[in-house]
Design a protein around this motif. Structure first.
Motif, PDB file in Angstrom:
ATOM      1  N   ASP A   1      40.364  41.536  36.142  1.00 29.52           N
ATOM      2  CA  ASP A   1      39.543  40.345  36.383  1.00 29.52           C
ATOM      3  C   ASP A   1      38.144  40.711  36.855  1.00 29.52           C
ATOM      4  OD1 ASP A   1      41.631  38.824  35.632  1.00 29.52           O
ATOM      5  OD2 ASP A   1      42.119  38.007  37.623  1.00 29.52           O
ATOM      6  N   ALA A   2      38.044  41.868  37.514  1.00 31.35           N
ATOM      7  CA  ALA A   2      36.725  42.294  37.996  1.00 31.35           C
ATOM      8  C   ALA A   2      36.002  43.126  36.935  1.00 31.35           C
ATOM      9  CB  ALA A   2      36.886  43.094  39.284  1.00 31.35           C
ATOM     10  N   GLY A   3      36.617  43.232  35.760  1.00 33.58           N
ATOM     11  CA  GLY A   3      35.985  43.982  34.660  1.00 33.58           C
ATOM     12  C   GLY A   3      36.044  45.490  34.859  1.00 33.58           C
ATOM     13  N   ILE A   4      37.036  45.939  35.620  1.00 32.77           N
ATOM     14  CA  ILE A   4      37.146  47.382  35.900  1.00 32.77           C
ATOM     15  C   ILE A   4      38.491  47.872  35.353  1.00 32.77           C
ATOM     16  CG2 ILE A   4      37.254  49.118  37.757  1.00 32.77           C
ATOM     17  CD1 ILE A   4      35.851  46.992  39.554  1.00 32.77           C
ATOM     18  N   ALA A   5      38.493  49.039  34.733  1.00 36.11           N
ATOM     19  CA  ALA A   5      39.770  49.601  34.250  1.00 36.11           C
ATOM     20  C   ALA A   5      40.631  49.972  35.454  1.00 36.11           C
ATOM     21  CB  ALA A   5      39.498  50.834  33.407  1.00 36.11           C
ATOM     22  N   PRO A   6      41.931  49.612  35.438  1.00 35.72           N
ATOM     23  CA  PRO A   6      42.786  49.969  36.574  1.00 35.72           C
ATOM     24  C   PRO A   6      42.743  51.480  36.813  1.00 35.72           C
ATOM     25  CG  PRO A   6      43.943  48.502  35.067  1.00 35.72           C
ATOM     26  CD  PRO A   6      42.651  48.881  34.402  1.00 35.72           C
ATOM     27  N   PRO A   7      42.575  51.902  38.068  1.00 35.64           N
ATOM     28  CA  PRO A   7      42.423  53.333  38.339  1.00 35.64           C
ATOM     29  C   PRO A   7      43.660  54.129  37.961  1.00 35.64           C
ATOM     30  CG  PRO A   7      42.670  52.079  40.379  1.00 35.64           C
ATOM     31  CD  PRO A   7      42.563  51.082  39.285  1.00 35.64           C
ATOM     32  N   GLN A   8      43.405  55.343  37.546  1.00 35.29           N
ATOM     33  CA  GLN A   8      44.520  56.246  37.227  1.00 35.29           C
ATOM     34  C   GLN A   8      44.687  57.313  38.301  1.00 35.29           C
ATOM     35  OE1 GLN A   8      46.719  55.573  34.772  1.00 35.29           O
ATOM     36  NE2 GLN A   8      45.441  53.735  34.792  1.00 35.29           N
ATOM     37  N   ASN A   9      43.741  57.369  39.218  1.00 34.06           N
ATOM     38  CA  ASN A   9      43.839  58.371  40.284  1.00 34.06           C
ATOM     39  C   ASN A   9      42.926  58.005  41.446  1.00 34.06           C
ATOM     40  OD1 ASN A   9      41.170  59.243  39.615  1.00 34.06           O
ATOM     41  ND2 ASN A   9      42.063  60.357  37.890  1.00 34.06           N
ATOM     42  N   TRP A  10      42.979  58.818  42.481  1.00 35.11           N
ATOM     43  CA  TRP A  10      42.216  58.580  43.715  1.00 35.11           C
ATOM     44  C   TRP A  10      40.713  58.457  43.430  1.00 35.11           C
ATOM     45  CZ3 TRP A  10      42.342  57.360  48.747  1.00 35.11           C
ATOM     46  CH2 TRP A  10      41.298  57.780  49.573  1.00 35.11           C
ATOM     47  N   ALA A  11      40.178  59.350  42.570  1.00 32.89           N
ATOM     48  CA  ALA A  11      38.736  59.325  42.288  1.00 32.89           C
ATOM     49  C   ALA A  11      38.343  58.005  41.615  1.00 32.89           C
ATOM     50  CB  ALA A  11      38.351  60.512  41.406  1.00 32.89           C
ATOM     51  N   ASP A  12      39.163  57.533  40.663  1.00 30.60           N
ATOM     52  CA  ASP A  12      38.888  56.231  40.017  1.00 30.60           C
ATOM     53  C   ASP A  12      38.899  55.116  41.065  1.00 30.60           C
ATOM     54  OD1 ASP A  12      39.081  57.578  37.641  1.00 30.60           O
ATOM     55  OD2 ASP A  12      40.950  56.632  36.980  1.00 30.60           O
ATOM     56  N   PHE A  13      39.897  55.212  41.957  1.00 34.55           N
ATOM     57  CA  PHE A  13      40.031  54.190  42.997  1.00 34.55           C
ATOM     58  C   PHE A  13      38.776  54.131  43.869  1.00 34.55           C
ATOM     59  CE2 PHE A  13      40.822  54.134  47.582  1.00 34.55           C
ATOM     60  CZ  PHE A  13      41.020  52.778  47.768  1.00 34.55           C
TER      61      PHE A  13
END
Ligand code: GAL
Length: 414
Positions: A155-167
């Motif tokens: 919903d925020a237009g962000i790909a769901p993170p796959q790891n800590w760095a993405d988060f």
């Protein structure tokens, strides 16, 4: 099965059958499984014990392990024991065993061939002192998981993170939209999270060297400094006034879409299941925070305080055997979010998270000891307090937190 084991099995089932003829024995069982997922799972144990001919008298203690453990231990020490109790595999029951207050269930373990059937070996080893078995391991629970709500990110237009760095990279954008990037509960959940980040960013080997071997050079060295610095950078996302009292409330915020992510053990999976959310579709579970897939050998075990009534002793032993039967292992662990203690069970109903966990379990180098298998509970509590102070108080520097941590490791009894 060798002749000796066969004879033991025969003697054991004869004693169980004799107990079965007698009337149902009440077994008060203490545990701290009071969240939605936990209650659903423990109900499977209660059902199985009742079906075996005895009667599970539920002794749930609200408020998770920190609250329950001292109550459980003081009841046993004080001469008011329950028939059975949950604890974690590790050092928590050492004093009770030394004081001769817990039933030796080696006969049940031998009859059930636990040494060959239950895995990983660490869990039964944790139950074994001087060659005698004092508890039954019922699951493998690991702490290194990040839980994310896909819809919140999408919903925020962000790909769901796959790891800590993405988060970490996604957090500012979420915050700008008024969404809490990370939920957190007070107390031990903060310790759990910091330890998870230590494992993910400094590596399992360094983590074990510090907790088990008490390697102070690593504890105070650059690998760990890097992690404390990384944590200092994320604490702005969970200011003290946003921390909730209980771990399941923090998971609940992710389930409700009020927060994007939480770091918690795989028991969080039970909450998502109760909420009827689907792993890999509605939410993601990232072992090792998505950095390196690892599991620690946390979990739950049941001990049986000694009882003068032989009917109770027989029922306690029957309960120990019941908890590791194939059907009970599947029913309980599917609801609990943990991995079953045996490989010879039907896991066709396993969800994505359990499948990921089982895959890691097959690679033993990715499996490492639980903190309480390496260090005493008092030191762990001090570590949790330090980490909580650090995460909740922006004026505490990463260097100060690391120095305090080194001090606790240095003073922890071997
Ligand atoms: C752990 C226990 C898990 C889980 C969690 C939160 O100590 O091993 O089963 O319930 O506490 O209550």
């Amino acid at each position: 099965m060798g002749l000796k084991k066969f004879a033991a099995a025969l003697a054991f089932s004869a004693s169980v059958m004799t107990a079965g003829i007698a009337s149902a024995t009440d077994l008060e069982v203490t545990h701290w499984w009071t969240s939605g997922g936990e209650a659903a799972a423990v109900a499977e144990f209660a059902k199985a014990v009742d079906a075996s001919g005895d009667h599970w008298v539920d002794g749930a203690i609200a408020g998770s392990g920190d609250v329950a453990r001292p109550i459980i231990i003081s009841r046993i020490l004080g001469g008011n024991p329950m028939a059975a109790t949950q604890l974690n595999p590790g050092k928590d029951a050492d004093d009770l065993i030394a004081a001769g207050l817990l039933e030796d269930i080696t006969d049940v373990a031998t009859a059930g061939d636990w040494a060959h059937i239950l895995r990983p070996a660490s869990q039964l080893a944790s139950c074994t002192k001087d060659g005698k078995v004092y508890c039954v391991p019922v699951n493998l629970h690991s702490a290194q998981w990040m839980w994310t709500n896909r819809k919140v990110y999408e919903d925020a237009g962000i790909a769901p993170p796959q790891n800590w760095a993405d988060f970490v990279a996604a957090a500012p954008a979420l915050q700008a939209k008024g969404i809490q990037p990370l939920s957190m509960a007070q107390g031990w959940p903060v310790g759990l999270m910091v330890n998870d980040v230590l494992v993910a960013l400094a590596g399992v080997e360094n983590f074990v060297k510090v907790y088990k071997d008490r390697d102070l050079a690593i504890a105070g060295g650059p690998e760990f400094t890097k992690v404390f610095d990384a944590l200092a950078a994320v604490r702005q996302y969970v200011p003290a006034d946003k921390m909730v009292p209980q771990w399941n409330e923090a998971v609940g915020l992710v389930i409700q879409g009020k927060a994007a992510a939480n770091i918690m053990g795989d028991w969080a999976g039970g909450e998502f299941q109760v909420a009827k959310m689907v792993a890999g579709k509605d939410y993601d579970c990232l072992p090792g925070l998505g950095v390196t897939p690892v599991l620690n050998t946390g979990g739950d075990v049941f001990y049986f305080p000694k009882n003068k009534d032989p009917a109770v002793t027989a029922a306690q032993k029957k309960m120990a055997a019941t908890l590791v039967t194939k059907e009970v292992q599947v029913a309980f662990n599917l609801k609990k979010g943990s991995l079953p203690m045996r490989a010879d069970v039907d896991l066709s109903a396993a969800n994505d998270c359990m499948k990921k966990g089982l895959e890691i379990l097959d690679h033993s180098s990715a499996v490492f000891p639980n903190d309480v298998q390496m260090i005493d509970r008092d030191s762990l509590n001090q570590i949790n307090d330090t980490f909580t102070a650090f995460m909740a108080d922006p004026s505490m520097t990463a260097a100060a937190a690391q120095a305090k941590f080194v001090d606790i490791i240095k003073n922890a009894p071997k």
